[in-house]
Design a protein around this motif. Structure first.
Motif, PDB file in Angstrom:
ATOM      1  N   GLY A   1       6.818   3.892 -18.232  1.00 16.26           N
ATOM      2  CA  GLY A   1       5.443   3.672 -18.630  1.00 16.26           C
ATOM      3  C   GLY A   1       4.309   4.062 -17.745  1.00 16.26           C
ATOM      4  O   GLY A   1       3.266   4.355 -18.410  1.00 16.26           O
ATOM      5  N   LEU A   2       4.572   4.213 -16.447  1.00 13.91           N
ATOM      6  CA  LEU A   2       3.648   4.482 -15.474  1.00 13.91           C
ATOM      7  C   LEU A   2       3.447   6.054 -15.867  1.00 13.91           C
ATOM      8  O   LEU A   2       2.364   6.442 -15.550  1.00 13.91           O
ATOM      9  CB  LEU A   2       4.015   4.162 -13.941  1.00 13.91           C
ATOM     10  N   ILE A   3       4.514   6.777 -15.883  1.00 14.70           N
ATOM     11  CA  ILE A   3       4.452   8.105 -16.009  1.00 14.70           C
ATOM     12  C   ILE A   3       3.638   8.245 -17.323  1.00 14.70           C
ATOM     13  O   ILE A   3       2.799   9.118 -17.368  1.00 14.70           O
ATOM     14  CB  ILE A   3       5.944   8.880 -16.199  1.00 14.70           C
ATOM     15  N   GLY A   4       4.154   7.695 -18.295  1.00 15.01           N
ATOM     16  CA  GLY A   4       3.386   7.947 -19.838  1.00 15.01           C
ATOM     17  C   GLY A   4       1.844   7.439 -19.572  1.00 15.01           C
ATOM     18  O   GLY A   4       1.215   8.431 -20.265  1.00 15.01           O
ATOM     19  N   ALA A   5       1.565   6.248 -18.769  1.00 19.37           N
ATOM     20  CA  ALA A   5       0.080   6.151 -18.648  1.00 19.37           C
ATOM     21  C   ALA A   5      -0.684   7.187 -18.022  1.00 19.37           C
ATOM     22  O   ALA A   5      -1.800   7.685 -18.385  1.00 19.37           O
ATOM     23  CB  ALA A   5      -0.082   4.798 -17.874  1.00 19.37           C
ATOM     24  N   ALA A   6       0.064   7.903 -16.898  1.00 20.11           N
ATOM     25  CA  ALA A   6      -0.567   8.843 -16.304  1.00 20.11           C
ATOM     26  C   ALA A   6      -0.912  10.293 -17.242  1.00 20.11           C
ATOM     27  O   ALA A   6      -1.929  10.723 -17.175  1.00 20.11           O
ATOM     28  CB  ALA A   6       0.329   9.134 -15.088  1.00 20.11           C
ATOM     29  N   GLU A   7       0.208  10.432 -17.850  1.00 21.92           N
ATOM     30  CA  GLU A   7       0.079  11.745 -18.625  1.00 21.92           C
ATOM     31  C   GLU A   7      -0.975  11.407 -20.060  1.00 21.92           C
ATOM     32  O   GLU A   7      -2.099  12.488 -20.133  1.00 21.92           O
ATOM     33  CB  GLU A   7       1.423  12.081 -19.445  1.00 21.92           C
ATOM     34  N   ILE A   8      -1.157  10.180 -20.430  1.00 25.82           N
ATOM     35  CA  ILE A   8      -2.073  10.023 -21.437  1.00 25.82           C
ATOM     36  C   ILE A   8      -3.467  10.102 -20.645  1.00 25.82           C
ATOM     37  O   ILE A   8      -4.331  10.402 -21.422  1.00 25.82           O
ATOM     38  CB  ILE A   8      -1.933   8.514 -21.994  1.00 25.82           C
ATOM     39  N   GLY A   9      -3.619   9.424 -19.489  1.00 28.38           N
ATOM     40  CA  GLY A   9      -4.838   9.626 -18.950  1.00 28.38           C
ATOM     41  C   GLY A   9      -5.337  11.224 -18.676  1.00 28.38           C
ATOM     42  O   GLY A   9      -6.690  11.450 -18.769  1.00 28.38           O
ATOM     43  N   ILE A  10      -4.380  11.822 -18.299  1.00 29.30           N
ATOM     44  CA  ILE A  10      -4.579  13.140 -18.190  1.00 29.30           C
ATOM     45  C   ILE A  10      -4.994  13.826 -19.327  1.00 29.30           C
ATOM     46  O   ILE A  10      -6.111  14.623 -19.331  1.00 29.30           O
ATOM     47  CB  ILE A  10      -3.684  14.106 -17.393  1.00 29.30           C
ATOM     48  N   ILE A  11      -4.380  13.783 -20.375  1.00 28.69           N
ATOM     49  CA  ILE A  11      -4.575  14.402 -21.821  1.00 28.69           C
ATOM     50  C   ILE A  11      -5.947  14.023 -22.183  1.00 28.69           C
ATOM     51  O   ILE A  11      -6.838  14.881 -22.349  1.00 28.69           O
ATOM     52  CB  ILE A  11      -3.473  13.943 -22.888  1.00 28.69           C
ATOM     53  N   PHE A  12      -6.155  12.562 -22.325  1.00 30.24           N
ATOM     54  CA  PHE A  12      -7.314  12.318 -22.957  1.00 30.24           C
ATOM     55  C   PHE A  12      -8.510  12.639 -21.996  1.00 30.24           C
ATOM     56  O   PHE A  12      -9.969  12.677 -22.362  1.00 30.24           O
ATOM     57  CB  PHE A  12      -7.445  10.920 -23.128  1.00 30.24           C
ATOM     58  N   GLY A  13      -8.422  12.484 -20.434  1.00 29.02           N
ATOM     59  CA  GLY A  13      -9.315  12.948 -19.716  1.00 29.02           C
ATOM     60  C   GLY A  13      -9.897  14.314 -19.976  1.00 29.02           C
ATOM     61  O   GLY A  13     -11.006  14.639 -19.763  1.00 29.02           O
ATOM     62  N   GLY A  14      -8.908  15.253 -20.206  1.00 32.53           N
ATOM     63  CA  GLY A  14      -9.220  16.714 -20.530  1.00 32.53           C
ATOM     64  C   GLY A  14      -9.996  16.774 -21.837  1.00 32.53           C
ATOM     65  O   GLY A  14     -10.896  17.537 -21.656  1.00 32.53           O
ATOM     66  N   LEU A  15      -9.528  15.952 -23.009  1.00 30.46           N
ATOM     67  CA  LEU A  15     -10.057  16.033 -24.084  1.00 30.46           C
ATOM     68  C   LEU A  15     -11.586  15.280 -23.864  1.00 30.46           C
ATOM     69  O   LEU A  15     -12.509  15.946 -24.320  1.00 30.46           O
ATOM     70  CB  LEU A  15      -9.709  15.298 -25.101  1.00 30.46           C
ATOM     71  N   GLY A  16     -11.944  14.701 -23.157  1.00 32.28           N
ATOM     72  CA  GLY A  16     -13.027  13.866 -22.773  1.00 32.28           C
ATOM     73  C   GLY A  16     -13.998  15.008 -21.989  1.00 32.28           C
ATOM     74  O   GLY A  16     -15.317  15.004 -22.503  1.00 32.28           O
ATOM     75  N   ILE A  17     -13.605  15.703 -21.217  1.00 30.37           N
ATOM     76  CA  ILE A  17     -14.268  16.705 -20.668  1.00 30.37           C
ATOM     77  C   ILE A  17     -14.739  17.764 -21.664  1.00 30.37           C
ATOM     78  O   ILE A  17     -16.131  18.156 -21.639  1.00 30.37           O
ATOM     79  CB  ILE A  17     -13.566  17.349 -19.446  1.00 30.37           C
ATOM     80  N   LEU A  18     -13.829  18.489 -22.660  1.00 30.99           N
ATOM     81  CA  LEU A  18     -14.278  18.993 -23.660  1.00 30.99           C
ATOM     82  C   LEU A  18     -15.324  18.518 -24.529  1.00 30.99           C
ATOM     83  O   LEU A  18     -16.300  19.292 -24.759  1.00 30.99           O
ATOM     84  CB  LEU A  18     -13.037  19.584 -24.244  1.00 30.99           C
ATOM     85  N   VAL A  19     -15.293  17.287 -24.989  1.00 30.37           N
ATOM     86  CA  VAL A  19     -16.154  16.767 -25.717  1.00 30.37           C
ATOM     87  C   VAL A  19     -17.385  16.486 -25.065  1.00 30.37           C
ATOM     88  O   VAL A  19     -18.464  17.027 -25.589  1.00 30.37           O
ATOM     89  CB  VAL A  19     -15.520  15.411 -26.265  1.00 30.37           C
ATOM     90  N   TRP A  20     -17.511  16.205 -23.735  1.00 31.93           N
ATOM     91  CA  TRP A  20     -18.794  16.161 -22.840  1.00 31.93           C
ATOM     92  C   TRP A  20     -19.396  17.566 -22.802  1.00 31.93           C
ATOM     93  O   TRP A  20     -20.645  17.456 -23.052  1.00 31.93           O
ATOM     94  CB  TRP A  20     -18.154  15.522 -21.610  1.00 31.93           C
ATOM     95  N   GLN A  21     -18.627  18.422 -22.851  1.00 28.10           N
ATOM     96  CA  GLN A  21     -19.138  19.957 -22.749  1.00 28.10           C
ATOM     97  C   GLN A  21     -19.863  20.237 -23.974  1.00 28.10           C
ATOM     98  O   GLN A  21     -20.891  20.721 -24.217  1.00 28.10           O
ATOM     99  CB  GLN A  21     -18.268  20.811 -22.201  1.00 28.10           C
ATOM    100  N   GLY A  22     -19.075  19.696 -25.102  1.00 23.72           N
ATOM    101  CA  GLY A  22     -19.703  20.039 -26.392  1.00 23.72           C
ATOM    102  C   GLY A  22     -20.792  19.360 -26.566  1.00 23.72           C
ATOM    103  O   GLY A  22     -21.872  19.818 -27.218  1.00 23.72           O
TER     104      GLY A  22
END
Length: 371
Positions: A80-101
């Motif tokens: 669960g901890l590994i999955g939470a970190a991966e989800i955070g990284i994925i959606f963090g990257g998507l958030g950066i792309l959305v912010w740039q957009g």
């Protein structure tokens, strides 16, 4: 069992037809009730479980590779901890792309705000010119048509201002409630994904030991199959319409070719609006302005986007999930009538579930009769 009619033709007993009719009717009602009322309740958990299945290979790899030996005992990082970190990284990257957009969109809006007064002045001068031509052709008093058009425009502006505030007051609370609900769904989906990763083996064991394991496997496989087909078809259509729209904008000499083409493609993905909500009024304005070439390009782009979506949706959804183009089209139409926007994917899914569950339960009924 079959029997011979007076004409010698082989016919099924009416009881068997009635039984099949009742099975189909009951299955249809159960599938409709499940998609209409049960699915919204379990959707966050299904999203979380699906996300857990997608992340499970990488989580298992990391958990296997990063092990620690302390006092002779091997410790592994919780899934669960590994999955939470991966989800955070994925959606963090998507958030950066959305912010740039969003930043890019703000810059374009600033440029639009600078040029908008110039466009309004150009539109005003063109309108005055057209009104003068019509006045001369009809033998009317000079300026009467332009004054009438100006009064109508001012009246429409005042009406829009008067109705804007009540509209905002009426819809602000539902919009706020929607975003709060969306945030809650995202949070529950995140927690469901983390907990599903942590309890994946136990969940699978419970599913395999369940009395309805065959139905669960069938529904799960159909959901995955239909979801993959939907994302594949929408991705291909989005890329195609985006390329066509950008190409058309470049051909027209539009300085916002990439931004405008992407916006048209995203708008085309919305069934309630579609690309025609922008392209058709734009083409009409080009006709009024005498820009016949641009009007033809926009009209051709709309037709290309429309027929490409209608053909490719039926083709890819049908080939991936095993439905014919006519069945896919009928399922999509009925689904959108019953479920609204999500009916595009729920319609074919519901039809597949009705067919599969009917076959399973009919086999079970025949087997029970034989035994």
């Amino acid at each position: 069992m079959k029997y011979e009619s007076e004409t010698g033709e082989s016919m099924e007993k009416p009881g068997k037809k009635l039984k099949k009719f009742l099975i189909i009717t009951g299955t249809t009602g159960l599938v409709y009730a499940g998609l209409k009322y049960l699915l919204p309740l379990v959707a966050p958990f299904f999203i979380g479980y699906t996300l857990a299945l997608i992340l499970r290979p990488s989580v298992r790899f990391i958990r296997y590779r990063f092990r620690f030996a302390v006092f002779g005992k091997t410790w592994k990082i919780p899934s669960g901890l590994i999955g939470a970190a991966e989800i955070g990284i994925i959606f963090g990257g998507l958030g950066i792309l959305v912010w740039q957009g969003i930043l890019r969109l703000c810059r374009e809006l600033q440029l639009l705000a600078v040029r908008l007064p110039l466009w309004i002045m150009d539109f005003d001068s063109r309108m005055a010119e057209y009104c003068m031509k019509m006045e001369r052709a009809a033998g009317l008093k000079s300026g009467c048509l332009f004054e009438t058009a100006a009064e109508m425009t001012a009246t429409l502006g005042e009406k829009a201002k008067e109705s804007l505030m009540p509209f905002l007051m009426t819809n602000s609370l539902p919009a706020a409630a929607f975003f709060i609900r969306l945030t809650l769904v995202c949070l529950v989906s995140f927690l469901a994904a983390v907990l599903s990763l942590q309890e994946m083996e136990e969940l699978r064991h419970r599913r395999d030991q369940s009395l309805f394991r065959r139905e669960f496997n069938l529904i799960g496989n159909r959901l995955v199959q239909t979801g993959k087909a939907w994302f594949k078809s929408q991705g291909i259509i989005l890329l195609l319409t985006c390329g066509l729209s950008i190409g058309a904008m470049i051909w027209m000499g539009n300085p916002y070719a990439v931004l405008a083409g992407t916006a048209i493609a995203l708008l085309d993905a919305l069934p309630l609006l579609g690309a025609g909500a922008v392209l058709l009024p734009w083409a009409f304005l080009c006709v009024l302005g005498g820009q016949w070439k641009d009007a033809l390009i926009l009209s051709a782009l709309y037709l290309a986007c429309y027929f490409a979506r209608q053909y490719l949706e039926a083709k890819y959804m049908g080939s991936e999930v095993g439905l014919s183009p006519l069945e896919t089209l009928a399922a999509v139409y009925v689904g959108m009538e019953l479920f609204g926007f999500l009916g595009f994917i729920l319609g074919p899914l519901g039809l597949l579930l009705i067919e599969d569950l009917t076959e399973i339960w009919e086999e079970g009924a025949d087997r029970g009769k034989l035994t």
